[in-house]
Enzyme design. Sequence first.
Site, PDB file in Angstrom:
ATOM      1  CE  LYS A  48      -3.552  -2.081   2.938  1.00  0.00           C
ATOM      2  NZ  LYS A  48      -4.207  -1.937   4.277  1.00  0.00           N
ATOM      3  N   GLY A  49       2.120   1.074   0.416  1.00  0.00           N
ATOM      4  CA  GLY A  49       2.979   2.222   0.717  1.00  0.00           C
ATOM      5  C   GLY A  49       3.169   3.235  -0.387  1.00  0.00           C
ATOM      6  CD  GLU A 104       8.536  -1.068  -3.158  1.00  0.00           C
ATOM      7  OE1 GLU A 104       7.832  -0.371  -2.397  1.00  0.00           O
ATOM      8  OE2 GLU A 104       8.811  -2.246  -2.917  1.00  0.00           O
ATOM      9  CG  ASP A 105       6.807   2.130   0.517  1.00  0.00           C
ATOM     10  OD1 ASP A 105       7.515   1.251  -0.018  1.00  0.00           O
ATOM     11  OD2 ASP A 105       6.097   1.902   1.515  1.00  0.00           O
ATOM     12  CG  ASP A 108      14.540  -1.681   4.980  1.00  0.00           C
ATOM     13  OD1 ASP A 108      15.501  -0.997   5.322  1.00  0.00           O
ATOM     14  OD2 ASP A 108      13.942  -2.448   5.771  1.00  0.00           O
ATOM     15  CE  LYS A 138      14.634   2.595   6.506  1.00  0.00           C
ATOM     16  NZ  LYS A 138      14.027   1.640   7.452  1.00  0.00           N
ATOM     17  CG  PHE A 159      10.382   1.757  11.184  1.00  0.00           C
ATOM     18  CD1 PHE A 159      10.432   0.684  10.308  1.00  0.00           C
ATOM     19  CD2 PHE A 159       9.145   2.314  11.485  1.00  0.00           C
ATOM     20  CE1 PHE A 159       9.269   0.171   9.735  1.00  0.00           C
ATOM     21  CE2 PHE A 159       7.979   1.801  10.926  1.00  0.00           C
ATOM     22  CZ  PHE A 159       8.048   0.736  10.048  1.00  0.00           C
ATOM     23  CB  VAL A 160      10.877   6.868   8.044  1.00  0.00           C
ATOM     24  CG1 VAL A 160      12.270   7.348   8.450  1.00  0.00           C
ATOM     25  CG2 VAL A 160      10.956   6.042   6.755  1.00  0.00           C
ATOM     26  CG  ASP A 166       2.387   0.636   7.315  1.00  0.00           C
ATOM     27  OD1 ASP A 166       3.221   0.423   6.412  1.00  0.00           O
ATOM     28  OD2 ASP A 166       1.909  -0.276   8.020  1.00  0.00           O
ATOM     29  NE  ARG A 172      -0.670   2.033   4.806  1.00  0.00           N
ATOM     30  CZ  ARG A 172       0.318   1.185   4.531  1.00  0.00           C
ATOM     31  NH1 ARG A 172       1.400   1.610   3.928  1.00  0.00           N
ATOM     32  NH2 ARG A 172       0.226  -0.083   4.870  1.00  0.00           N
TER      33      ARG A 172
HETATM   34  P1  IMP Z   1      12.383  -4.425   1.766  1.00  0.00           P
HETATM   35  O1  IMP Z   1      11.714  -5.668   1.263  1.00  0.00           O
HETATM   36  O2  IMP Z   1      13.143  -4.685   3.036  1.00  0.00           O
HETATM   37  O3  IMP Z   1      13.223  -3.707   0.744  1.00  0.00           O
HETATM   38  O4  IMP Z   1      11.268  -3.437   2.270  1.00  0.00           O
HETATM   39  C1  IMP Z   1      10.343  -2.919   1.471  1.00  0.00           C
HETATM   40  C2  IMP Z   1       9.040  -2.699   2.227  1.00  0.00           C
HETATM   41  O5  IMP Z   1       9.213  -2.702   3.641  1.00  0.00           O
HETATM   42  C3  IMP Z   1       8.531  -1.329   1.881  1.00  0.00           C
HETATM   43  O6  IMP Z   1       7.704  -1.355   0.737  1.00  0.00           O
HETATM   44  C4  IMP Z   1       7.816  -0.919   3.153  1.00  0.00           C
HETATM   45  O7  IMP Z   1       6.473  -1.347   3.112  1.00  0.00           O
HETATM   46  C5  IMP Z   1       8.532  -1.648   4.267  1.00  0.00           C
HETATM   47  N1  IMP Z   1       9.508  -0.771   4.983  1.00  0.00           N
HETATM   48  C6  IMP Z   1      10.854  -0.827   4.958  1.00  0.00           C
HETATM   49  N2  IMP Z   1      11.412   0.132   5.714  1.00  0.00           N
HETATM   50  C7  IMP Z   1      10.383   0.832   6.233  1.00  0.00           C
HETATM   51  C8  IMP Z   1      10.309   1.991   7.110  1.00  0.00           C
HETATM   52  O8  IMP Z   1      11.304   2.589   7.555  1.00  0.00           O
HETATM   53  N3  IMP Z   1       9.055   2.409   7.422  1.00  0.00           N
HETATM   54  C9  IMP Z   1       7.919   1.810   6.965  1.00  0.00           C
HETATM   55  N4  IMP Z   1       7.944   0.748   6.145  1.00  0.00           N
HETATM   56  C10 IMP Z   1       9.165   0.263   5.780  1.00  0.00           C
HETATM   57 MG    MG Z   2       4.624  -1.307   4.816  1.00  0.00          MG
END
Ligand code: IMP
Ligand code: MG
Length: 192
Positions: A48-49, A104-105, A108, A138, A159-160, A166, A172
């Site tokens: 949803k981000g 993408e939001d 990470d 990140k 963590f933001v 969210d 959000r």
């Molecule tokens: P990844 O799979 O670790 O790259 O993370 C991607 C997903 O994790 C994002 O689309 C977010 O939904 C969530 N996410 C990662 N870091 C944060 C954060 O700092 N705040 C909120 N959601 C996060």
């Molecule tokens: Mg999320």
Amino acid sequence: MSKSNTLHGDIAEVLISEEAISRRVTELGCEITKDYKGERILAVGVLKGAAIFLADLVRAIDLPVDYDFVWLSSYGSGTESTGVVEWKKDIESDVRGRHILVVEDIVDTGWTLRLSRLSENLLDRGAASVKVCTLLDKPSRRRVEVRVDYRGFEIEDKFVVGYGLDLCGYYRNLPYVGVLKAEVEAALSRQP
Ligand code: IMP
Ligand code: MG
């Protein structure tokens, strides 16, 4: 939520202001407009981000843009990745011959994009090209390499929340990106 009972009252620090986001989204839109000159784009937001970022980004692109959404869920309700990605919703659009911009939001660990094989999957279905645009990156948290073509902001390992991001489904709708007060984050993360 804290005693203030407002979203703003739960924030310890505004990391990226509403104005800074708006300026950067305009810049990204100009860059994308230049890079895709003469083409049409299908923006694919990751729910949803990315919904809020996508809504602003497409309006900063001066080309014909259609958009659709996938829903990939990598996180449980807390702040740590589960390492499992669930493909909860696919796009409705036919991608054959189309230039796809995945929106993408945040990238990470990279697991969401890697484990879902989103880009590869769209190419397998006949997309002409696939690029990735993320609001936040990140890099210090990266566990697997993923290609990011456009990034709004590189941020440190915090963590933001806000502007689509969210914790346990909330925050959000904050218009900026911020860090929660430690006690608020701890209380929410403890909830089942
Ligand atoms: P990844 O799979 O670790 O790259 O993370 C991607 C997903 O994790 C994002 O689309 C977010 O939904 C969530 N996410 C990662 N870091 C944060 C954060 O700092 N705040 C909120 N959601 C996060
Ligand atoms: Mg999320």
